[in-house]
Design an enzyme around this catalytic site. Structure first.
Site, PDB file in Angstrom:
ATOM      1  N   CYS A   2       0.886  -1.172   0.000  1.00 36.67           N
ATOM      2  CA  CYS A   2       0.000   0.000   0.000  1.00 36.67           C
ATOM      3  C   CYS A   2       0.920   1.216   0.000  1.00 36.67           C
ATOM      4  CB  CYS A   2      -0.862   0.022   1.249  1.00 36.67           C
ATOM      5  SG  CYS A   2      -1.867  -1.432   1.465  1.00 36.67           S
ATOM      6  N   ARG A  27       1.740   1.577  -5.922  1.00 33.90           N
ATOM      7  CA  ARG A  27       1.811   0.594  -4.827  1.00 33.90           C
ATOM      8  C   ARG A  27       0.437   0.012  -4.508  1.00 33.90           C
ATOM      9  NH1 ARG A  27       6.510   0.910  -1.925  1.00 33.90           N
ATOM     10  NH2 ARG A  27       5.498  -0.089  -0.152  1.00 33.90           N
ATOM     11  N   TRP A  74      -3.686  -1.520  -1.287  1.00 41.77           N
ATOM     12  CA  TRP A  74      -3.577  -2.775  -2.042  1.00 41.77           C
ATOM     13  C   TRP A  74      -4.117  -3.819  -1.075  1.00 41.77           C
ATOM     14  CZ3 TRP A  74      -2.676  -4.233  -6.892  1.00 41.77           C
ATOM     15  CH2 TRP A  74      -2.433  -5.561  -7.150  1.00 41.77           C
ATOM     16  N   ASN A 100       0.667  -0.075   6.095  1.00 41.31           N
ATOM     17  CA  ASN A 100       1.096  -0.883   4.955  1.00 41.31           C
ATOM     18  C   ASN A 100       1.740  -2.126   5.539  1.00 41.31           C
ATOM     19  OD1 ASN A 100       2.066  -1.991   2.581  1.00 41.31           O
ATOM     20  ND2 ASN A 100       3.937  -0.781   2.598  1.00 41.31           N
ATOM     21  N   GLY A 101       1.196  -3.305   5.222  1.00 37.23           N
ATOM     22  CA  GLY A 101       1.769  -4.550   5.728  1.00 37.23           C
ATOM     23  C   GLY A 101       0.665  -5.540   6.053  1.00 37.23           C
ATOM     24  N   GLU A 487       8.556 -20.191 -20.076  1.00 36.04           N
ATOM     25  CA  GLU A 487       8.425 -18.844 -19.486  1.00 36.04           C
ATOM     26  C   GLU A 487       9.587 -17.959 -19.932  1.00 36.04           C
ATOM     27  OE1 GLU A 487       6.306 -17.124 -18.292  1.00 36.04           O
ATOM     28  OE2 GLU A 487       7.327 -15.521 -17.206  1.00 36.04           O
ATOM     29  N   LYS A 491       9.196 -14.430 -22.026  1.00 39.08           N
ATOM     30  CA  LYS A 491       9.797 -13.162 -21.569  1.00 39.08           C
ATOM     31  C   LYS A 491      10.614 -12.525 -22.692  1.00 39.08           C
ATOM     32  CE  LYS A 491       7.895 -12.312 -18.519  1.00 39.08           C
ATOM     33  NZ  LYS A 491       6.917 -13.323 -18.486  1.00 39.08           N
ATOM     34  N   GLU A 494       8.273 -11.281 -25.606  1.00 40.52           N
ATOM     35  CA  GLU A 494       7.317 -10.186 -25.397  1.00 40.52           C
ATOM     36  C   GLU A 494       7.986  -8.852 -25.093  1.00 40.52           C
ATOM     37  OE1 GLU A 494       4.639 -10.419 -22.064  1.00 40.52           O
ATOM     38  OE2 GLU A 494       6.017 -11.675 -20.942  1.00 40.52           O
ATOM     39  N   HIS A 510      13.263 -34.158 -32.167  1.00 38.54           N
ATOM     40  CA  HIS A 510      12.069 -34.448 -32.992  1.00 38.54           C
ATOM     41  C   HIS A 510      11.718 -33.278 -33.898  1.00 38.54           C
ATOM     42  CE1 HIS A 510      11.378 -38.163 -30.789  1.00 38.54           C
ATOM     43  NE2 HIS A 510      11.629 -37.488 -29.683  1.00 38.54           N
ATOM     44  N   LYS A 609      -1.347  -5.077 -19.868  1.00 35.68           N
ATOM     45  CA  LYS A 609      -1.031  -5.775 -18.614  1.00 35.68           C
ATOM     46  C   LYS A 609      -2.113  -6.790 -18.289  1.00 35.68           C
ATOM     47  CE  LYS A 609       1.090  -6.973 -14.980  1.00 35.68           C
ATOM     48  NZ  LYS A 609       2.250  -7.892 -15.193  1.00 35.68           N
TER      49      LYS A 609
HETATM   50  C1  AGP Z   1       3.162 -12.435 -19.151  1.00 31.80           C
HETATM   51  O1  AGP Z   1       4.409 -11.777 -19.072  1.00 31.80           O
HETATM   52  C2  AGP Z   1       2.171 -11.663 -19.991  1.00 31.80           C
HETATM   53  N1  AGP Z   1       2.037 -10.336 -19.544  1.00 31.80           N
HETATM   54  C3  AGP Z   1       0.862 -12.419 -20.183  1.00 31.80           C
HETATM   55  O2  AGP Z   1       1.168 -13.646 -20.796  1.00 31.80           O
HETATM   56  C4  AGP Z   1       0.042 -12.717 -18.902  1.00 31.80           C
HETATM   57  O3  AGP Z   1       0.692 -13.679 -18.121  1.00 31.80           O
HETATM   58  C5  AGP Z   1      -1.320 -13.268 -19.352  1.00 31.80           C
HETATM   59  O4  AGP Z   1      -1.989 -12.267 -20.082  1.00 31.80           O
HETATM   60  C6  AGP Z   1      -2.191 -13.711 -18.170  1.00 31.80           C
HETATM   61  O5  AGP Z   1      -2.482 -12.611 -17.356  1.00 31.80           O
HETATM   62  P1  AGP Z   1      -3.119 -12.881 -15.907  1.00 31.80           P
HETATM   63  O6  AGP Z   1      -2.107 -13.633 -15.122  1.00 31.80           O
HETATM   64  O7  AGP Z   1      -3.377 -11.522 -15.355  1.00 31.80           O
HETATM   65  O8  AGP Z   1      -4.378 -13.681 -16.098  1.00 31.80           O
END
Ligand code: AGP
Length: 614
Positions: A2, A27, A74, A100-101, A487, A491, A494, A510, A609
């Protein structure tokens, strides 16, 4: 996390606090509030939503006064709404607090106060602390500073608090433990307080970063008084701020993503705080306690998610099946929802989502619910849509994740799924007591080990320099490191826009091996464990075709180190926990390569996001 802001002095407090809260909205932004004292009267304004909602709500009110506290929330305990918004007041309303905590033992304190006849207005742990402070004052007659000190001696958990009372209207009491709190020493004998220096730096560069279990008494025109929780007076260490505002908002890091990568020792610890105990050998996820029996008896558990969260589910599959011997299926939410899946009331569906708002994941849950399945959630945003429609769930407590590329949320999701698998395994008796104890101890040691990996940043930056111009990349892993390879590839894709693929290491022969040449960097998770020798063979297959090997290895490894082009060592840990460590170098590699390619790290092109549309 927070954001807290407070002011006491000769200026008007409200505008300072509101401006400061806006600087801290990164935050948390579930709700916001301000409390002011004017003419010995204490008045609070609190509103769900962003600080701008609060401003509109208070726009016609009298917000004058030269002492005040403010908070942008938060949520950790209690849904985001007006009632649970801070500041919270004591039962009499004479005292107000911002926090905050997380107070781990708030429930036992609350039960004691309920027995004394107190009645609470909110669901928060913070309100309990405020009532405790007032209860101590009522019973002992001590002043506010001393009652805060005595109350904090009863508290377990993390806090950064600021407290004020209309009966002592010329002072602020501040204290911290594990959560940050900065005091700004004003030029006119006034004082500023905030979770970080961003709300303070435009007024003064003289700051005191409070240490754990310190209590500050701030009265305008007097020197700052500082005490330990054991009432030992201390000398405040006043520093001169050098950073500018823009850098400060990112905690001194160049990007939110880098800040969030480096927050992972804390966010993983916050995730398992109060949920495991190595000494007494227990794991407890309160949010799903009532559903664990059903999970153990389920025909199968289906995990649905998207993107990075889907990778966390794949790690979860290995953990649930190996430790708890429960059949798990992991589904892309977007595929699951349109595939007319066979679901019934014996099924458990767990949705994993940082935002808790991803449209495909939400729709997959609604479909499962309509077919009678039990639906659970693992989310980072309290009160999000997914957390609201699920029967139960566990929050990841990673704090707001601003960078579009998910980092600390991923390791927090894996941590929660690890805790779930451990808890179920213990109840089913599918792991021995010694293995259970060892895994908990190893999990408790993970934050410090993550920190050790983060300290290899310079070497990782050097390696990134070698491969920043690659057009393609391959990521390989076996077992629960295969999702880590996926993963790592995501990263890189993207944020640096380099095409990258993750593969099970054995699958390379394969097909993908046809791609290998001297221009192809191959990132391999080659840590000690069940398939180590097999992965070494895969590395040799790549080397035989002039591919470049960047290997994530266990500290002290010699065999891979002798053949790889670069190695990044991570501390030894139980094989089940390797994903929490092996992910870190891959996050940093993608970050540095993206920066070197001058990409927009925090807001990559075409991405959002939270994907709240199909
Ligand atoms: C991950 O780096 C991306 N921003 C994206 O794949 C994300 O994980 C995906 O859109 C799922 O989002 P969520 O975890 O908020 O459901």
């Amino acid at each position: 996390m927070c954001g807290i802001v407070a002011y006491v002095g000769t200026k008007e407090a409200y505008p300072i606090i509101i401006k400061g809260l806006k600087r801290l909205e990164y935050r948390g932004y579930d709700s916001a509030g301000v409390a002011l004292i004017r003419n010995n009267e204490l008045q609070s304004f609190k509103k769900q939503g962003k600080v701008s909602n609060l401003e509109e709500f208070a726009s016609d009110a009298d917000t004058s006064g030269s002492i005040g506290i403010g908070h942008t929330r938060w949520a950790t305990h209690g849904a985001p709404n007006d009632t649970n918004a801070h500041p919270h007041g004591s039962e009499s309303g004479d005292i107000a607090i911002i926090h905050n905590g997380i107070i781990e033992n708030y429930d036992s304190i609350k039960q004691e106060l309920l027995r004394k006849g107190y009645t609470f207005k909110s669901d928060t742990d913070t309100e309990v602390l405020c009532y405790l402070i007032e209860d101590i004052q009522k019973n002992t007659g001590v002043k506010l500073g001393e009652s805060v000190r005595l109350a904090l001696q009863q508290v377990h958990g993390a806090y950064a608090i600021v407290v004020m009372s209309k009966n002592e209207p010329d002072k602020l009491i501040a204290a911290r433990k594990s959560s940050p709190l900065v005091v700004g020493i004003g030029h006119d004998g006034d004082f500023y307080l905030a979770s970080d220096a961003t709300p303070i730096v435009e007024y003064t560069k003289k700051v005191v970063y409070m240490e754990d279990e310190e209590i500050a008494l701030l009265r305008p025109g007097e020197d700052m008084k500082l005490y330990s929780i054991d009432d030992v007076e201390k000398t405040p260490y006043v520093q001169e701020l050098e950073m500018n505002l823009e850098v400060l908002e990112k905690g001194g890091y160049d990007h939110f993503m880098l800040k969030e990568i480096h927050e992972q020792p804390r966010s993983i610890e916050d995730c398992f705080r109060g949920r495991l105990n190595a000494t007494d050998a227990w794991v407890s996820l309160g949010g799903i306690k009532d559903y664990e029996q059903k999970m153990m008896n389920a025909n199968r558990i289906i995990m649905v998610a998207c993107g990075t969260s889907w990778h966390a589910c794949l790690v979860g599959e290995y953990l649930f099946e190996d430790l708890a011997r429960i059949n798990v299926e992991v589904e892309y939410a977007s595929e699951f929802r349109y595939r007319n899946p066979i679901i019934d009331e014996n099924d458990i569906v767990i949705a994993v989502s940082q935002s808790g708002e991803t449209a495909d994941t939400l729709a997959a849950l609604e479909l499962a619910k309509s077919k009678g399945a039990t639906i659970l959630g693992v989310c980072n945003v309290v009160g999000s849509s997914i957390s609201r429609i699920t029967d139960a769930g566990s929050y990841t407590h990673a704090g707001p994740e601003i960078g579009v590329a998910s980092t600390k949320a991923f390791t927090a999701q894996v941590t929660v799924l690890t805790l779930m698998a451990l808890s179920l395994a213990k109840k089913k008796g599918t792991v021995s007591d010694s293995k259970f104890r060892n895994l908990i101890s190893e999990l408790e040691a993970i934050p410090a080990k993550v920190q050790r990996v983060l300290e290899k940043n310079s070497k990782i930056e050097y390696i990134s320099e070698q491969y920043k111009d690659a057009d393609n990349a391959l990521y390989l892993g076996r077992g629960s490191s295969f999702p880590v390879a996926l993963e790592g590839a995501l990263k890189l894709k993207e944020i640096s826009y380099i095409h990258a693929e993750g593969y099970p290491a054995a699958e390379m022969k394969h097909g993908p091996i046809a791609l290998i040449d001297e221009a192809m960097p191959v990132f391999v998770i080659a840590t000690k464990g069940t398939s180590y020798e097999k992965v070494v063979s895969n590395i040799q297959e790549v080397k035989a075709r002039k591919g470049k090997i960047i290997a994530i290895v266990t500290e002290g490894d010699e065999q891979v180190t002798a053949i790889a082009d670069h190695v990044i060592e991570i501390p030894e840990t139980d094989e089940h926990l390797v994903p929490l460590l092996a992910t870190i170098p891959l996050q940093l590699l993608s970050y540095h390569i993206a920066v070197m390619r001058e990409c927009n790290v925090d807001q990559p092109r075409n991405l959002a996001k939270s994907v709240t549309v199909e």
